[in-house]
Write an enzyme that holds these catalytic residues in place. Structure first.
Site, short mmCIF file in Angstrom:
data_model
loop_
_atom_site.label_atom_id
_atom_site.label_comp_id
_atom_site.label_asym_id
_atom_site.label_seq_id
_atom_site.Cartn_x
_atom_site.Cartn_y
_atom_site.Cartn_z
N LEU A 104 41.49 70.16 42.65
CA LEU A 104 41.69 70.85 42.14
C LEU A 104 40.40 71.47 41.56
O LEU A 104 40.35 72.53 40.74
CB LEU A 104 42.48 71.01 41.54
CG LEU A 104 43.90 71.06 42.40
CD1 LEU A 104 45.33 71.49 40.71
CD2 LEU A 104 44.55 72.40 43.03
N LEU A 126 37.49 71.92 41.61
CA LEU A 126 35.83 73.47 42.63
C LEU A 126 36.06 74.45 42.74
O LEU A 126 36.15 75.15 42.67
CB LEU A 126 35.25 72.47 43.81
CG LEU A 126 34.43 71.42 44.15
CD1 LEU A 126 34.41 70.78 45.45
CD2 LEU A 126 33.43 71.40 43.05
N HIS A 160 52.95 68.91 49.13
CA HIS A 160 52.26 67.78 49.78
C HIS A 160 52.09 66.66 48.10
O HIS A 160 52.30 65.30 48.42
CB HIS A 160 51.77 67.52 50.18
CG HIS A 160 50.90 66.89 51.56
ND1 HIS A 160 51.05 65.30 51.78
CD2 HIS A 160 49.50 65.80 51.39
CE1 HIS A 160 50.54 64.80 52.19
NE2 HIS A 160 49.32 64.77 52.10
N LEU A 163 52.09 66.92 45.23
CA LEU A 163 53.36 65.81 44.77
C LEU A 163 53.82 64.68 45.00
O LEU A 163 54.66 63.52 44.50
CB LEU A 163 54.50 67.48 43.76
CG LEU A 163 53.86 67.90 42.82
CD1 LEU A 163 54.58 68.96 42.42
CD2 LEU A 163 52.83 67.41 41.84
#
Length: 435
Positions: free
Chosen positions: A400, A402, A227, A229
Site C-alpha cells: 500500500l 506506493l 485476499h 487479510l
C-alpha cells in the site's frame, strides 16, 4: 412525447401563430385583393381632365361619354363635361360656381367646359349596407391564416422535437445509471450536436465514467483486502493449531501469531490512511514549507535504517519552498524512499535529488534494486500490487505504500511515475506544480 416537448411545442406554436396572424392582418389591410381599383388610390385629377381634353380634341365629344361612364361605374370622382347649352354630358347637376376656372375646349366652333372632379364630382350613392365608396373592409385573410397555422405547426413540432430529444436521452441514461447500468452513455446518441445540451451530455458521460472507475477500484480494493487479510489470518490459525498439537512449540507459535498480528495492524493502519486520502485529503489548508529541509529530514531517517545493511543514501537538493500539506507530502516521500531502501541490495546506493523544472518541482529517487518489469510500471501504484521480481513476498510490506504516495501527490495536483534506468533498478519521478 414528454412534457418538455409539449411545453416547447405549445410555446413555439402560440408565438408563431400570433406573429403570423398579425402579419397577415397588416398585409390584408395594405394589399386587399377585392378592392376597387380606384377605391383607395384614384387617378390624379389633372390627369383625368387632361385625358378628357385630349380625347375631345382628337376624337370629338362622342368619344368622351364611354370614358366618363367607365369612371362612374367604378365610383371614381369623374370630371364634369358641360356643353354650350349648359347641360352636363351625363346629365349631372352643375352649379354656377363650378363653372369658374373650368378648362374650355373649342369643338366645332362651340365652347365645351371640363371641370375638375374636386370642383364638380357628384359621386353615386354607395350601395346599401356599404360604408361608402373606397372604404370597404378587406375580405377575411383565410388563406393567410391557414398557411400561417400550418407553417407554425410544422416548425414548432420540428423545433420542439430537436430540443427535447437529447433531454429524453439524458433521462433514459440517468434511469439506467440509477438502476446500476454503469455503461450508460449519451454521447453516441447526441452525435455531432454542439450546444449546451450536448455539453450536458458530455458531462454526464464523464460523471458516469468516473463513477464506474471508482466502483471498479472499490471492488478491486475489496477483493485485494480480503485476499491480503486472509493470508496472515490463515498463518495465525495454523500457528495456533500447531501450538495446541505440540505445546512444546507454544512460544515459537505465539511469536508467529504476534508477528502476524503486527502485520495486520500495519495493514489496517495503511488502509485507513488510504481511505482518508481518498475522502478527506485536501481539506486542510496548505502551508509554505522548505522542501529541501523536509527532504533532508526524510533522508536522515532513511539513512538510519539503511546503515544496518550498508546502503548509502545520497541527497542533492536545491533550496526550494512550496505551499504543501506537510503531513501528506512527508508520508508520500517517506514511503517511496523506504521502498527504495528496502529493495536495494546490501552495500548499494540510493540517490535522491530535487530541482526546479520550469513550472514544477521535480524530485527523483533512484535505487539499484531488482527493478520492475516494463509491463508492471503502471501497476506498482495500485493497492497490494507486488511485481514479479519482488517474488510476491508479503513479508516485504503491505503493498500500500506506493498507493498512498500516489494519492498524496495527486492531492497536491502533481503526478508520480516509475521508470527503469538503463543501469538497472527503479526510478521514481515526482512532479509538484509551483502554483
Amino acid at each position: 412525447m414528454g412534457r418538455l416537448f409539449w411545453k416547447l411545442f405549445i410555446a413555439f406554436l402560440a408565438a408563431l401563430t400570433v406573429s403570423g396572424l398579425l402579419v397577415a392582418f397588416v398585409l390584408s389591410l395594405l394589399y386587399p385583393r377585392d378592392r376597387a381599383p380606384f377605391a383607395g388610390s384614384q387617378p390624379p385629377q389633372m390627369f383625368m381632365v387632361d385625358t378628357l381634353v385630349s380625347v375631345m380634341q382628337s376624337s370629338g365629344v362622342a368619344a368622351v361619354r364611354p370614358v366618363l361612364e367607365a369612371w362612374r361605374m367604378k365610383r371614381a370622382p369623374a370630371p364634369l363635361v358641360v356643353g354650350p347649352d349648359g347641360q352636363e354630358l351625363l346629365g349631372r347637376a352643375v352649379l354656377p360656381v363650378q363653372l369658374e376656372g373650368a378648362r374650355v375646349v373649342l369643338i366645332d366652333g362651340a365652347d365645351w367646359r371640363v371641370i375638375e372632379p374636386e370642383r364638380g364630382a357628384l359621386r353615386p350613392p354607395p350601395p346599401a349596407g356599404s360604408r361608402g365608396a373606397g372604404m370597404r373592409l378587406p375580405p377575411p385573410p383565410l388563406l393567410e391564416v391557414v398557411t400561417a397555422l400550418l407553417g407554425a405547426l410544422a416548425f414548432s413540432a420540428v423545433l420542439a422535437w430537436y430540443l427535447s430529444r437529447p433531454v429524453r436521452h439524458l433521462h433514459r441514461a440517468f434511469e439506467a445509471l440509477a438502476q446500476g447500468n454503469l455503461d450508460a452513455r449519451v454521447g453516441p446518441l447526441i452525435g455531432t450536436r454542439r450546444d449546451e445540451i450536448a455539453d450536458l451530455g458530455c458531462g454526464f458521460d464523464r460523471m458516469a465514467a468516473r463513477i464506474q472507475r471508482l466502483l471498479d477500484a472499490q471492488r478491486r480494493l475489496l477483493h485485494d483486502v480480503s485476499h491480503e487479510l486472509r493470508s496472515p489470518l490463515a498463518r495465525m490459525s495454523a500457528a495456533i493449531g500447531l501450538a495446541r498439537q505440540d505445546p512444546t512449540r507454544g512460544d515459537a507459535m505465539f511469536d508467529r501469531v504476534e508477528l502476524e498480528a503486527a502485520r495486520l495492524d500495519v495493514m489496517v493502519s495503511e488502509l485507513l490512511d488510504l481511505s482518508r486520502l481518498e475522502h478527506d485529503a485536501g481539506h486542510a489548508p496548505a502551508q509554505m514549507l522548505a522542501l529541501d529541509a523536509l527532504l533532508r529530514d526524510i533522508v536522515d531517517d532513511a539513512r538510519f535504517e539503511a546503515a544496518a545493511r550498508g546502503v548509502q543514501v545520497d541527497l542533492a537538493a536545491e533550496p526550494l519552498s512550496l505551499a504543501v500539506h506537510p503531513v501528506l507530502l512527508r508520508r508520500a516521500l517517506d514511503n517511496v524512499l523506504r521502498n527504495a531502501v528496502k529493495y536495494s541490495p546490501d552495500g548499494s546506493r540510493v540517490q535522491v535529488g530535487m530541482h526546479s523544472d520550469g513550472a514544477c518541482v521535480r524530485m527523483v529517487i533512484r535505487d539499484r534494486g531488482c527493478g520492475v518489469a516494463d509491463d508492471e510500471l503502471g501497476r506498482i501504484f495500485e493497492p497490494f500490487f507486488r511485481g514479479a521480481r519482488s517474488g510476491g513476498d508479503a513479508g516485504h510490506g503491505t503493498g500500500l505504500g506506493l498507493s498512498i504516495a500516489r494519492r498524496a501527490i495527486e492531492v497536491h495536483g502533481g503526478d508520480i511515475r516509475a521508470s527503469t534506468p538503463p543501469e538497472g533498478g527503479l526510478q521514481i519521478d515526482i512532479r509538484l506544480p509551483r502554483s
